[in-house]
Design a protein around this motif. Structure first.
Motif, mmCIF file in Angstrom:
data_model
loop_
_atom_site.group_PDB
_atom_site.id
_atom_site.type_symbol
_atom_site.label_atom_id
_atom_site.label_comp_id
_atom_site.label_asym_id
_atom_site.label_seq_id
_atom_site.Cartn_x
_atom_site.Cartn_y
_atom_site.Cartn_z
ATOM 1 N N PHE A 297 21.289 40.926 42.768
ATOM 2 C CA PHE A 297 21.277 40.289 44.081
ATOM 3 C C PHE A 297 22.648 40.410 44.741
ATOM 4 O O PHE A 297 23.668 40.552 44.054
ATOM 5 C CB PHE A 297 20.900 38.812 43.946
ATOM 6 C CG PHE A 297 19.502 38.588 43.450
ATOM 7 C CD1 PHE A 297 18.453 38.427 44.336
ATOM 8 C CD2 PHE A 297 19.238 38.549 42.091
ATOM 9 C CE1 PHE A 297 17.158 38.227 43.873
ATOM 10 C CE2 PHE A 297 17.953 38.344 41.616
ATOM 11 C CZ PHE A 297 16.905 38.181 42.513
ATOM 12 N N ASN A 298 22.674 40.284 46.048
ATOM 13 C CA ASN A 298 23.932 40.400 46.790
ATOM 14 C C ASN A 298 24.862 39.200 46.581
ATOM 15 O O ASN A 298 26.006 39.235 47.015
ATOM 16 C CB ASN A 298 23.657 40.608 48.286
ATOM 17 C CG ASN A 298 22.969 39.443 48.957
ATOM 18 O OD1 ASN A 298 22.113 38.788 48.369
ATOM 19 N ND2 ASN A 298 23.313 39.192 50.202
ATOM 20 N N ASN A 299 24.412 38.158 45.887
ATOM 21 C CA ASN A 299 25.284 37.028 45.573
ATOM 22 C C ASN A 299 25.931 37.176 44.196
ATOM 23 O O ASN A 299 26.600 36.271 43.707
ATOM 24 C CB ASN A 299 24.521 35.707 45.652
ATOM 25 C CG ASN A 299 23.466 35.556 44.579
ATOM 26 O OD1 ASN A 299 23.194 36.490 43.819
ATOM 27 N ND2 ASN A 299 22.841 34.395 44.522
ATOM 28 N N GLY A 300 25.699 38.316 43.529
ATOM 29 C CA GLY A 300 26.282 38.584 42.229
ATOM 30 C C GLY A 300 25.370 38.282 41.054
ATOM 31 O O GLY A 300 25.655 38.688 39.933
ATOM 32 N N MET B 152 25.082 33.390 53.995
ATOM 33 C CA MET B 152 24.670 34.705 53.551
ATOM 34 C C MET B 152 23.159 34.706 53.319
ATOM 35 O O MET B 152 22.618 33.797 52.703
ATOM 36 C CB MET B 152 25.394 35.062 52.250
ATOM 37 C CG MET B 152 24.841 36.285 51.605
ATOM 38 S SD MET B 152 25.486 36.830 49.986
ATOM 39 C CE MET B 152 26.648 35.676 49.460
ATOM 40 N N LEU C 285 20.133 35.992 51.336
ATOM 41 C CA LEU C 285 19.924 36.544 50.002
ATOM 42 C C LEU C 285 19.022 37.767 50.061
ATOM 43 O O LEU C 285 18.007 37.770 50.754
ATOM 44 C CB LEU C 285 19.295 35.482 49.097
ATOM 45 C CG LEU C 285 19.074 35.893 47.644
ATOM 46 C CD1 LEU C 285 20.423 36.053 46.936
ATOM 47 C CD2 LEU C 285 18.217 34.876 46.931
ATOM 48 N N GLU D 121 14.380 34.920 47.246
ATOM 49 C CA GLU D 121 14.631 33.533 46.830
ATOM 50 C C GLU D 121 13.704 33.144 45.685
ATOM 51 O O GLU D 121 14.128 32.505 44.717
ATOM 52 C CB GLU D 121 14.442 32.565 48.015
ATOM 53 C CG GLU D 121 15.426 32.757 49.136
ATOM 54 C CD GLU D 121 15.028 33.861 50.127
ATOM 55 O OE1 GLU D 121 15.826 34.117 51.044
ATOM 56 O OE2 GLU D 121 13.947 34.470 49.994
#
Length: 86
Positions: free
Chosen positions: A20-23, A1, A3, A71
């Motif tokens: 963020f799209n990772n939670g 994925m 980020l 990042e």
């Protein structure tokens, strides 16, 4: 994925509220990061308040063209929060 941010909200004191799209989500303090030709102008609170989600790059960007990699933002947020970013 890959980020990217899903929400960027400027706060007082050179802080951003990020999701963020990772939670991961939380605040990041950029007051010690605003150096150099591109970022020093962001010390102006009015300019800093133009922070938003860039529609293409999907990270924090400002009206003067400055942007920060997601990042970098996530790593800094985790360091500042003692890895409590959730």
């Amino acid at each position: 994925m890959i980020l990217h941010t899903t929400e960027v909200t400027p706060l007082s004191g050179y802080r951003l509220l990020l999701r963020f799209n990772n939670g991961a989500a939380g605040e990041v303090d950029l007051s010690n990061e605003l150096d150099g030709e591109v970022f020093e102008p962001l010390r102006d609170p009015v300019l800093f308040a133009t922070a938003s989600q860039h529609p293409v790059m999907r990270t924090a960007a400002w009206s003067n063209g400055a942007d920060l990699a997601p990042e970098f933002l996530l790593d800094l947020m985790r360091v500042q929060q003692g890895d409590r970013a959730a």
